[in-house]
Design a protein around this motif. Sequence first.
Motif, mmCIF file in Angstrom:
data_model
loop_
_atom_site.group_PDB
_atom_site.id
_atom_site.type_symbol
_atom_site.label_atom_id
_atom_site.label_comp_id
_atom_site.label_asym_id
_atom_site.label_seq_id
_atom_site.Cartn_x
_atom_site.Cartn_y
_atom_site.Cartn_z
ATOM 1 N N LEU A 1 0.812 -1.207 0.000
ATOM 2 C CA LEU A 1 0.000 0.000 0.000
ATOM 3 C C LEU A 1 0.851 1.264 0.000
ATOM 4 C CD1 LEU A 1 -2.875 -1.020 2.438
ATOM 5 C CD2 LEU A 1 -2.844 -1.080 -0.057
ATOM 6 N N SER A 2 1.982 1.249 0.674
ATOM 7 C CA SER A 2 2.844 2.435 0.682
ATOM 8 C C SER A 2 3.367 2.730 -0.711
ATOM 9 C CB SER A 2 4.007 2.236 1.657
ATOM 10 O OG SER A 2 4.803 1.125 1.276
ATOM 11 N N LEU A 3 3.629 1.687 -1.490
ATOM 12 C CA LEU A 3 4.105 1.859 -2.857
ATOM 13 C C LEU A 3 2.994 2.394 -3.755
ATOM 14 C CD1 LEU A 3 6.558 1.395 -4.698
ATOM 15 C CD2 LEU A 3 5.700 -0.910 -5.113
ATOM 16 N N VAL A 4 1.797 1.865 -3.605
ATOM 17 C CA VAL A 4 0.650 2.362 -4.364
ATOM 18 C C VAL A 4 0.423 3.835 -4.056
ATOM 19 C CG1 VAL A 4 -1.839 2.141 -4.666
ATOM 20 C CG2 VAL A 4 -0.417 0.090 -4.513
ATOM 21 N N GLU A 5 0.505 4.184 -2.785
ATOM 22 C CA GLU A 5 0.307 5.569 -2.357
ATOM 23 C C GLU A 5 1.333 6.494 -2.997
ATOM 24 O OE1 GLU A 5 -0.895 7.649 1.853
ATOM 25 O OE2 GLU A 5 0.549 6.017 1.890
ATOM 26 N N ARG A 6 2.545 6.012 -3.134
ATOM 27 C CA ARG A 6 3.633 6.820 -3.691
ATOM 28 C C ARG A 6 3.521 7.006 -5.200
ATOM 29 N NH1 ARG A 6 9.407 3.837 -3.837
ATOM 30 N NH2 ARG A 6 10.205 4.744 -5.767
ATOM 31 N N LEU A 7 3.029 6.001 -5.929
ATOM 32 C CA LEU A 7 3.113 6.012 -7.379
ATOM 33 C C LEU A 7 1.828 6.392 -8.102
ATOM 34 C CD1 LEU A 7 5.189 2.737 -8.015
ATOM 35 C CD2 LEU A 7 6.014 5.093 -7.921
ATOM 36 N N CYS A 8 0.688 6.211 -7.454
ATOM 37 C CA CYS A 8 -0.572 6.239 -8.203
ATOM 38 C C CYS A 8 -1.263 7.602 -8.196
ATOM 39 C CB CYS A 8 -1.530 5.185 -7.662
ATOM 40 S SG CYS A 8 -0.940 3.519 -7.968
ATOM 41 N N ASP A 9 -1.887 7.915 -9.345
ATOM 42 C CA ASP A 9 -2.745 9.091 -9.460
ATOM 43 C C ASP A 9 -4.143 8.789 -8.930
ATOM 44 O OD1 ASP A 9 -0.735 10.573 -11.004
ATOM 45 O OD2 ASP A 9 -1.229 9.154 -12.606
ATOM 46 N N ARG A 10 -4.575 7.561 -9.159
ATOM 47 C CA ARG A 10 -5.916 7.152 -8.749
ATOM 48 C C ARG A 10 -5.843 5.753 -8.146
ATOM 49 N NH1 ARG A 10 -10.051 10.041 -10.730
ATOM 50 N NH2 ARG A 10 -11.474 8.281 -10.530
ATOM 51 N N LEU A 11 -6.859 5.403 -7.367
ATOM 52 C CA LEU A 11 -6.918 4.106 -6.713
ATOM 53 C C LEU A 11 -8.283 3.475 -6.940
ATOM 54 C CD1 LEU A 11 -5.495 5.625 -3.498
ATOM 55 C CD2 LEU A 11 -4.316 3.780 -4.639
#
Length: 305
Positions: free
Chosen positions: A201-211
């Motif tokens: 989740l920390s990686l998704v938070e860092r890289l993503c524009d949308r979830l």
Amino acid sequence: MRERGRTGRLVVMFETRHLTRRFGELVAVDDVSLEVPDGATVGFVGGNGAGKTTTMRMIMGLLGPDAGEVLWDGAPITAAERRRIGYMPEERGLYPKQRVLDQLVYLARLHGAGAAAARAEAVALLEAFGLGERTDEKLEKLSLGNQQRVQVTAAVMTEPAALILDEPFSGLDPEAVDSLAEVLRTRTAAGVPLLFSSHQLSLVERLCDRLVILSHGRVVAAGTREELEAGGESRHRLVMDVDTGWVRDLPGITVLDVAGPTALLTLETADARRALLTEALARGDVRELAEVRPTLAEIYREVTR
């Protein structure tokens, strides 16, 4: 890269509408709609069995939906358009006894690349992933993490029109994660839409524009980080030079945690905030009273519980 529409909104490259897939009595994917605009990085988040892999397989045409559809620029996606997508499946699909560079060139040529161009691109990407000296080794001789780097290389080669990556960061060390993130940024900066799943989740938070967050086959939350925060529970942190246990006695406040001089709480109204601050100032020095931005992990737990 496509131009923006008259509203300024990015044109959607691909999307799903009401995708549903059953396996016997199990509804693995239940009415899933999502969109991935040009140049956007969309994180696909959910626990094991949430339906992420099944959704990706339906987008790629590897599974047929029981209901719903996949669209490419607003029209039903075709086999030719699917061939333009760089896809990394959950299971590795490379040849363990073939040399790394040879099979990357072979796969790129299947997508129409010339041999020389494919070799040059494969070598450049392998060097970026720290495998420049291992291009002639058989895949099975590499560690699982390095095999993962080769698998990702195969997906991002030959200028894909879109990227769909199922757990691309799994098994990678921090250096490889940074290298892959940089390669993906170059693709999205050129307008390539990216959908990837991850448990990190920390990686998704860092890289993503949308979830897009899935639970039991359904979309339970979707949007930008700011949009998800706005729909979540607002929290405040109070830090003083004295014990904050007294906050439990104030009306209009839900206390989430108290640890000596620090309290984490929710405030039901603006009046409750003013009353809290007045009481705190009367009891000692207030070092902090601030709204707390929830982490993606907290948002995830809130929407999936």
